[in-house]
Design a protein around this motif. Structure first.
Motif, PDB file in Angstrom:
ATOM      1  N   UNK B 104      38.945  48.130  50.239  1.00 13.10           N
ATOM      2  CA  UNK B 104      39.442  47.419  48.615  1.00 13.10           C
ATOM      3  C   UNK B 104      40.033  48.496  48.183  1.00 13.10           C
ATOM      4  N   UNK B 110      45.821  41.077  44.812  1.00 15.26           N
ATOM      5  CA  UNK B 110      44.618  40.170  45.324  1.00 15.26           C
ATOM      6  C   UNK B 110      43.738  40.475  45.291  1.00 15.26           C
ATOM      7  N   UNK B 112      41.100  42.059  42.714  1.00 16.95           N
ATOM      8  CA  UNK B 112      40.750  41.039  42.106  1.00 16.95           C
ATOM      9  C   UNK B 112      39.653  39.766  43.253  1.00 16.95           C
ATOM     10  N   UNK B 114      39.268  39.191  46.712  1.00 16.93           N
ATOM     11  CA  UNK B 114      38.828  39.752  47.552  1.00 16.93           C
ATOM     12  C   UNK B 114      37.737  40.427  47.031  1.00 16.93           C
ATOM     13  N   UNK B 115      36.942  41.024  45.883  1.00 21.31           N
ATOM     14  CA  UNK B 115      36.046  41.476  45.414  1.00 21.31           C
ATOM     15  C   UNK B 115      35.589  40.138  45.318  1.00 21.31           C
ATOM     16  N   UNK B 116      35.594  39.609  44.239  1.00 21.07           N
ATOM     17  CA  UNK B 116      34.696  38.277  43.489  1.00 21.07           C
ATOM     18  C   UNK B 116      34.163  37.830  45.103  1.00 21.07           C
ATOM     19  N   UNK B 117      35.209  38.091  45.826  1.00 19.11           N
ATOM     20  CA  UNK B 117      34.387  37.021  47.338  1.00 19.11           C
ATOM     21  C   UNK B 117      33.170  37.496  47.454  1.00 19.11           C
ATOM     22  N   UNK B 118      33.425  39.135  48.588  1.00 18.62           N
ATOM     23  CA  UNK B 118      32.418  39.649  48.445  1.00 18.62           C
ATOM     24  C   UNK B 118      30.843  39.862  47.807  1.00 18.62           C
ATOM     25  N   UNK B 119      31.706  39.725  46.358  1.00 18.08           N
ATOM     26  CA  UNK B 119      30.424  40.703  45.250  1.00 18.08           C
ATOM     27  C   UNK B 119      29.303  38.033  45.607  1.00 18.08           C
ATOM     28  N   UNK B 120      29.999  37.543  46.051  1.00 22.31           N
ATOM     29  CA  UNK B 120      29.514  36.228  45.962  1.00 22.31           C
ATOM     30  C   UNK B 120      27.421  36.419  46.186  1.00 22.31           C
ATOM     31  N   UNK B 121      28.142  36.814  47.192  1.00 21.07           N
ATOM     32  CA  UNK B 121      26.922  37.168  48.172  1.00 21.07           C
ATOM     33  C   UNK B 121      25.435  37.400  47.484  1.00 21.07           C
ATOM     34  N   UNK B 122      25.623  38.291  46.036  1.00 20.02           N
ATOM     35  CA  UNK B 122      24.702  38.974  45.521  1.00 20.02           C
ATOM     36  C   UNK B 122      24.068  38.542  44.335  1.00 20.02           C
ATOM     37  N   UNK B 123      26.064  37.838  43.633  1.00 24.81           N
ATOM     38  CA  UNK B 123      25.272  36.733  42.404  1.00 24.81           C
ATOM     39  C   UNK B 123      25.082  35.541  42.902  1.00 24.81           C
ATOM     40  N   UNK B 177      25.455  43.116  49.673  1.00 22.66           N
ATOM     41  CA  UNK B 177      25.843  44.350  49.356  1.00 22.66           C
ATOM     42  C   UNK B 177      26.223  44.656  48.189  1.00 22.66           C
ATOM     43  N   UNK B 182      30.299  47.303  44.083  1.00 24.88           N
ATOM     44  CA  UNK B 182      31.519  47.267  42.693  1.00 24.88           C
ATOM     45  C   UNK B 182      31.183  48.449  42.264  1.00 24.88           C
TER      46      UNK B 182
END
Lengths: 455, 304, 280
Positions: B104, B110, B112, B114-123, B177, B182
């Motif tokens: 990434x 895109x 930001x 994409x990063x948000x997308x992959x961050x959702x599970x951690x959230x 992850x 991040x």
């Protein structure tokens, strides 16, 4: 000390009383209300009827129980506008975990439900003798014998029973027929049971028998001990809860072997499948994926109705025996009871609610005996005149079990720390299933764990 | 006159480094003593008793609790299971985090998103809601098995087999992850493009520059993530508590869950405290090992 | 050559999006489950589009239990989370300032202690902490869930220290010459510059606290005081199979605040951690 804690032992005469369902005569009319006076440590001021009172109450059970109990509570609040009841309900395990933290912080619910494991919580129970003696509550409608089932040997009224109960095996009649297996008889044996489960699972692809784990240990494993030898010769724990009631661990082996065999054959759910059962209403018998399951019979009418709604017919069979002509091992006992907590600010109000809950006809027409056959005469009479099919089967079944020969004294209580023994026992069965240990080793380990409770 | 002197003196004291330092550090010092130090020491004391909740008395039992640890089969199993969980989930999680962060870094509009997308599970991963979903995904008739069914494969009884039951939990941990990612992404941004430029002129390909530039430059951050994730993995509780309750046959009996059971379900507080202490020692050892070995692989810029 | 570049671009985006979709599939499945009929959920249906949109799940779920609606549980969660997050930001920045900017005796010791707490497994102190609160008579209150957050959280102290090390010391020196005390340096110089690190702290602490299950499980005993996470678990336990839809509905709602905070502060998040460098 332990002896003092023990609830009264049921006598055979009491059981016959149950069969009559109503005409119970208290043969042993020991003065129940005298011994308890020393338990009264604090004086409880009778609350002013207009003073707002908030009571906390908790119980465990299934969705049906939650719904009807809430309805009953609402009725009580309507009749007693000054009383507000805050309720909580849990599944069985969460209930006791929560209770332990409340015990630690001296905040046990004003009204709480306990079963045979009450000795562990005895410090938190406020005996009800005081309220009976001074007329705060009227329990004259409950026969002496039924009051006694929730008293200790010194006559302290620990709580009031939610109902009479015993264990049985609920089964799906059509699945038996479909598999061409004869229906259970009143004295069927564990071999018959195993045979039926295997055949049904082979013929239908469903489980022969489900395994609601929390009652299996008491209804199956520990009953299995009582069924051996002569009537009353053995019991899992001894009568005073000071040690084991049998000395040869290998007496458990055939039972454990059978459980493991059934799981291995796919005739009984393995651990993964069992995990999906959270309460009796989503047991595999109810969802149509098993032909039999363990029940405390008070649960039967509920699941009978659910299944009838889907066009299926359930019936109740006795707990299988070791030998067809041997002891049945089953006893009739109090399902659970409601107790007043030592931590309560409104002990008298809590006692009043409990008495109402157990003796009011109006209330029990909502509760419908879901917690067992009610102990108050008028309530039982009122309900009997208007039984559903499922309830009729339960009544008949309890009557039947009452005719079985039982020892003069039985112990229906669990010692402190039994939870860990049961958890381990269940894991040992898993280990037998996976071939890690033999059934004989599992029996040995279970015995050692149980014995260690008394060291 | 006198008050003037007092005033300036007070001012001087108030502004001395000692005073300012302690005033600002006070919340931590207070918290450290009350919420860490005292509990740790109390816990040590309880570890030598048979203390249980609700009982008003306790007896000193010496080292009996610790001795019992060595023979408690469930304890030994939970230790094994937890180590297995840590050793599988942490490396996987870090590898994923690093790879995705690396992918990434490519500058696009895109990024930001994409990063948000992959961050959702951690959230959301730590929530009870997601744990309940996970339980449903891996159930006998759950989502995963219905996919398998559609592909004509036999269903897998995830929670019925103690050899398999841990993996849904491992997967759940790896799935989250995002937070490590991040941190890696931040580190990647710090690496000077001139390094890559130089490498490209020298004819290095993507893989070579990743191994020779990215990894060494990121090594302090890898160390940080490794230590934090290892600690977090050792403490895993909610997933096992909600999804499997430790079963089957204690196949997912995480250490923290067993401590909880001993403390609150079986009511052996003293024993639970002894277990906690044992845990502390194990963790210290592992962290120590990580730091000791880190000297050989963590690349520090000179003068930093 | 150009088409090859475009092709690579397309493959790249497709891969990233596809993998991202798999990543959030469980969350999407839960959200769609909240609109599904119970039997559809239990069938293990893969589809994200419900057979029929069942909004009633939200109404049923919202009713909660014990005459307490989810409005109450959300309010409780917001209360605890907001205060704890606020406390974390204030106290952590104070401590970070002390440890990174001021030279005094004992600083090394407290810095080491801070690192040690960061690595301390929560289970070790879980039980004794419970007993201490219990002995103080506060075991059934919000105090144990909130007060410790006013004492600085090691993880965030460390992050803020890293960030502060990027703020030039010349600023402090210039301010001192202008007659600023160390206190006003904190409020006038450090705090305003710390904004990105504060935002990071807010996001992460918010969702940690919001999702926290163990704390409420130990310390809250009356349903009226339950947080959302505890309420959902209780809802799931008590309910028989009939209530999956409602449970998912409440689960979905419970994730909304976290999403909003994240969307709102998202662009600061990477920057915040980014500028802090986090060099060991």
């Amino acid at each position: 000390m332990v002896k003092k804690l023990l609830a009264s032992f049921l006598t055979a005469s009491l059981l016959l009383g149950v069969c009559g369902c109503g005409a119970a005569s208290a043969e042993d009319s020991g003065n129940t209300s005298q011994g308890g006076t020393d338990s009264v440590q604090t004086t409880v001021s009778n609350a002013d009827p207009s003073e707002p009172v908030t009571l906390r109450m908790a119980w465990w059970g299934s969705q049906t129980r939650h719904d009807i109990t809430v309805a009953a509570i609402e009725l009580y609040e309507q009749q007693n506008p000054n009383v507000t009841i805050e309720y909580e309900f849990y599944d069985f395990e969460s209930y006791f975990t929560k209770l332990k933290t409340l015990v630690a912080s001296d905040q046990v619910w004003d009204i709480f439900q306990l079963g045979g494991n009450f000795p562990e919580y005895i410090d938190k129970i406020y005996y009800m003798n005081e309220f009976i003696d001074n007329g705060t509550i009227d329990v004259s409608d409950i026969p002496e014998a039924y009051l006694k089932i929730t008293q200790d040997t010194e006559g302290n009224q620990i709580g009031l029973s939610n109902g009479l109960n015993t264990y049985g095996i609920a089964y799906d009649v059509d699945m038996f027929k479909e598999a061409g297996v004869p229906l259970p008889t009143d004295n069927w044996t564990w071999d018959d049971y195993k045979d039926a489960a295997l055949k049904i699972s082979k013929a239908t692809g469903h489980f022969g028998s489900s395994g609601l784990a929390s009652s299996e240990f008491i209804a199956g494993c520990s009953t299995y001990i009582g069924q051996q030898g002569n009537v009353g010769q053995y019991s899992f724990f001894n009568l005073d809860l000071t040690g084991m009631g049998f000395s040869d661990a290998q007496m458990l082996t055939p039972y454990i072997q059978m459980r493991a065999d059934l799981i291995n054959a796919g005739a009984s759910p393995d651990a993964g499948a069992e995990m999906e059962i959270t309460n009796i209403e989503n047991d595999f018998l109810v969802t149509g994926e098993a032909a039999m399951t363990w029940v405390a019979v008070n649960q039967f009418p509920t699941i009978y109705d659910i299944c009838a709604g889907e066009g299926r017919t359930l019936a109740l069979a006795t707990i299988p025996r070791v030998k067809a002509d041997g002891p049945a091992g089953s006893v009739i006992q109090s399902s659970q009871m409601l107790c007043v907590s030592q931590d309560s600010q409104y002990k008298a109000e809590a006692a009043k609610f409990i008495a109402w809950f157990q003796t009011s006809v109006e209330c029990n027409q909502i509760l419908k005996g879901e917690r067992g056959i009610p102990v108050a005469d008028s309530v039982r009479a009122a309900l009997e005149s208007n039984l559903t099919e499922g309830q009729q089967i339960m009544y008949d079944y309890v009557t039947l079990v009452g005719t079985f020969a039982t020892p003069d004294k039985v112990n229906v209580l669990s010692p402190n720390g039994q939870d860990e023994v049961v958890d381990n026992y269940r894991n040992y069965i898993q280990q037998v299933v996976s071939g890690e240990i033999t059934a004989a080793e599992a029996a040995e380990k279970t015995y050692e764990d149980a014995e260690a409770l008394f060291k | 006159m006198q008050t003037e002197v007092v005033k300036s003196r007070v001012k001087k004291i108030m502004n001395s480094n000692e005073m300012v330092g302690y005033v600002f550090a006070f919340p931590f010092i207070f918290g450290f003593i009350c919420f860490s130090l005292i509990p740790i020491l109390t816990s040590l004391r309880y570890a030598f008793t048979d203390f249980s909740l609700g009982s008003k008395t306790m007896e000193f039992v010496g080292g009996a609790n610790f001795k019992q640890l060595l023979t408690d089969e469930v304890f030994l199993k939970s230790l094994r299971i937890t180590l297995k969980y840590v050793f599988i989930s942490v490396p996987l999680k870090l590898v994923f985090a690093l790879l995705v962060a690396y992918l990434l870094t490519r500058k696009t509009r895109l990024q930001v998103l994409y990063r948000s997308l992959y961050y959702v599970p951690s959230l959301v991963g730590g929530s009870i809601a997601v744990a309940l979903v996970w339980k449903q995904l891996f159930a006998r008739k759950g989502l995963l098995n219905s996919i398998m069914g559609e592909m004509g494969l036999d269903p897998i009884n995830w929670f019925g087999d103690q050899k398999l039951a841990l993996y849904p939990l491992v997967l759940m941990s790896v799935w989250q992850f995002g937070s490590s990612m991040i941190i890696f992404a931040a580190g990647l941004k710090e690496i000077s493009p001139t390094y890559y430029e130089a490498a490209r002129i020298d004819g290095a390909n993507m893989v070579q520059s990743f191994v020779n530039i990215t990894l060494p430059c990121l090594s302090p951050i890898i160390l940080y993530n490794l230590v934090m994730q290892t600690i977090q993995a050792f403490m895993a509780f909610t997933q096992a508590f909600v999804i499997t309750a430790g079963g089957p046959d204690n196949g997912t009996m995480m250490y923290a869950l067993y401590v909880y059971n001993q403390a609150f379900k079986y009511n052996h507080m003293g024993y639970a405290c002894a277990m906690s202490w044992f845990m502390l020692i194990v963790m210290c050892l592992i962290t120590l090992v990580i730091f000791k070995t880190s000297k050989s692989w963590v690349f520090t810029e000179s003068g930093d | 050559m150009k088409t090859k570049k475009i092709l690579i671009k397309i493959i790249y985006h497709t891969l990233v999006v596809a993998f991202g979709f798999v990543m959030i599939y469980p969350v999407l499945w839960m959200i769609s489950g909240s609109f599904k009929d119970n039997s559809e959920i239990l069938r293990g249906s893969l589809s994200l589009i419900p057979d029929e949109l069942k909004l009633s799940n939200y109404a049923t779920g919202w009713k909660g239990f014990s005459k307490i609606t989810f409005a109450r549980f959300f309010a409780n969660s917001f209360f605890i989370t907001a205060i704890a997050t606020f406390g974390t930001v204030v106290s952590s920045s104070l401590v970070a300032y002390s440890l990174s900017r001021i030279k005094y005796r004992g600083r090394k010791i407290w810095f080491t202690a801070m690192l040690a707490t960061m690595m301390l497994p929560g289970q070790v102190i879980m039980i004794p902490s419970f007993l201490i609160w219990y002995n103080l008579g506060l075991a059934n209150s919000y105090v144990p869930l909130i007060l410790p957050y006013f004492c600085g959280q090691a993880f965030f102290i460390y992050q803020m220290m890293q960030f502060m090390s990027g703020i030039p010391r010349e600023l402090d020196e210039a301010a001192t010459i202008d007659g600023c005390s160390k206190y006003s340096i904190y409020t006038h110089i450090i705090l305003p510059l710390l904004k990105p690190a504060i935002v990071t702290t807010v996001i992460i602490q918010f969702y940690w606290k919001w999702d926290d299950y163990m704390g409420p499980l130990l310390y809250l005993s009356k349903p009226k005081s339950y947080t959302v996470s505890l309420a959902i678990k209780m809802f799931a336990d008590a309910a028989s199979t009939t209530d999956y839809g409602a449970m998912f509905a409440m689960s979905t709602l419970s994730l909304l605040p976290v999403f909003f905070i994240f969307l709102f502060f998202n662009k600061y998040l990477v920057e915040g951690i980014g500028t802090s460098g986090l060099k060991g």
